[in-house]
Design a protein around this motif. Sequence first.
Motif, short mmCIF file in Angstrom:
data_model
loop_
_atom_site.label_atom_id
_atom_site.label_comp_id
_atom_site.label_asym_id
_atom_site.label_seq_id
_atom_site.Cartn_x
_atom_site.Cartn_y
_atom_site.Cartn_z
N TYR A 173 1.14 -1.20 -0.14
CA TYR A 173 0.03 -0.17 -0.16
C TYR A 173 0.81 1.28 0.23
O TYR A 173 0.68 2.37 -0.56
CB TYR A 173 -0.84 0.20 1.32
CG TYR A 173 -1.78 1.32 1.24
CD1 TYR A 173 -3.20 1.01 0.75
CD2 TYR A 173 -1.20 2.24 2.25
CE1 TYR A 173 -3.84 2.70 0.42
CE2 TYR A 173 -1.82 3.39 2.57
CZ TYR A 173 -3.37 3.55 1.84
OH TYR A 173 -4.25 3.96 1.75
N SER A 198 -6.45 -6.05 -2.02
CA SER A 198 -6.48 -4.31 -1.34
C SER A 198 -8.50 -4.20 -1.38
O SER A 198 -8.83 -3.32 -1.18
CB SER A 198 -5.87 -3.67 -2.14
OG SER A 198 -6.43 -3.35 -3.68
N ALA A 199 -9.35 -4.90 -2.44
CA ALA A 199 -10.99 -4.47 -2.37
C ALA A 199 -11.44 -5.27 -1.46
O ALA A 199 -12.83 -5.07 -1.37
CB ALA A 199 -11.35 -5.35 -3.72
N TRP A 203 -9.51 -5.02 4.31
CA TRP A 203 -8.63 -3.77 4.08
C TRP A 203 -9.25 -2.14 3.83
O TRP A 203 -7.90 -1.08 4.03
CB TRP A 203 -7.27 -4.34 3.11
CG TRP A 203 -7.31 -3.15 2.87
CD1 TRP A 203 -6.56 -2.51 1.39
CD2 TRP A 203 -5.84 -3.22 3.16
NE1 TRP A 203 -5.44 -2.06 1.53
CE2 TRP A 203 -5.34 -1.98 1.99
CE3 TRP A 203 -4.87 -3.38 4.42
CZ2 TRP A 203 -3.25 -1.64 3.10
CZ3 TRP A 203 -3.31 -3.13 5.14
CH2 TRP A 203 -3.00 -2.85 4.18
N LYS A 204 -10.01 -2.03 3.29
CA LYS A 204 -10.50 -0.43 3.05
C LYS A 204 -10.22 0.05 4.33
O LYS A 204 -9.91 0.89 4.34
CB LYS A 204 -12.06 -0.86 1.55
CG LYS A 204 -11.65 -0.68 0.68
CD LYS A 204 -12.84 -1.23 -0.15
CE LYS A 204 -12.91 -1.28 -1.62
NZ LYS A 204 -14.25 -1.38 -2.25
N LYS A 205 -11.28 -0.72 5.29
CA LYS A 205 -11.15 -0.10 6.16
C LYS A 205 -10.01 0.21 6.99
O LYS A 205 -9.74 0.93 7.61
CB LYS A 205 -11.88 -1.23 7.57
CG LYS A 205 -11.94 -0.45 9.75
CD LYS A 205 -12.72 -1.54 9.92
CE LYS A 205 -13.12 -1.04 11.23
NZ LYS A 205 -13.29 -2.27 11.98
N ALA A 208 -7.68 3.11 5.46
CA ALA A 208 -8.60 4.55 5.61
C ALA A 208 -8.50 5.56 7.34
O ALA A 208 -8.20 6.11 7.45
CB ALA A 208 -9.55 4.42 5.57
#
Length: 212
Positions: A173, A198-199, A203-205, A208
């Motif tokens: 990342y 990464s979708a 992982w998005k959390k 962020a």
Amino acid sequence: MVMKVYGVTLSSNVVRPIAALNEKGLEYELCPVDLSTGAHKKPEFLALNPFGQIPAFQDGDVAIFESRAISRYIATKYKESGGDLLPVTVSCAQLETWLQVESSQFNPSISEINFELTIKPMIGMTTDMSNVEKKAEKLSAVLDVYEAHLAKNKYIAGDAFTLADLNHMPDIYLLLKSAKADLITSRPHVKAWWDDISARPAWKKTAASMPV
């Protein structure tokens, strides 16, 4: 008691166990450690990690340090929560091999590149581009192996997302936010793997919470 992660989310070593916690859907508290004031070298933190490095981790009476040890503990103790990071459908031999590859082959070069290109400018230090190029050459050779491997495997240890995939994510990342993103994006199978993992909502959390 809520689990506690001690550190800052600029550190990929801190983000790694946070990513595992999010995959498991577990509650935790991030306890910031002010590195600029030397908080990580003070007695109260050294009681958690005698090496004076982040992260440190507490789960009730259990105290652990070392990023990958923490992530493995979470994946093992909370195996039945959230997604299984140690699935029995994946070869144990492959999983253990690629966990070690991430630590010994992949991480040394990518972590130095990220430190030079991302961390140093944020803390007022000067990037050493000669070191960046030297480490990029080493990482490129490693990623050539990954490209060939991922041409035949959907995930790093086989057909399922595992802890071996997760352990790579914080450093990739950061790399993708830098001038050396092409080390990932120029390799179609590595990039497809990253786009997939990464979708994931967990992982998005996690991403962020990172400051870059």
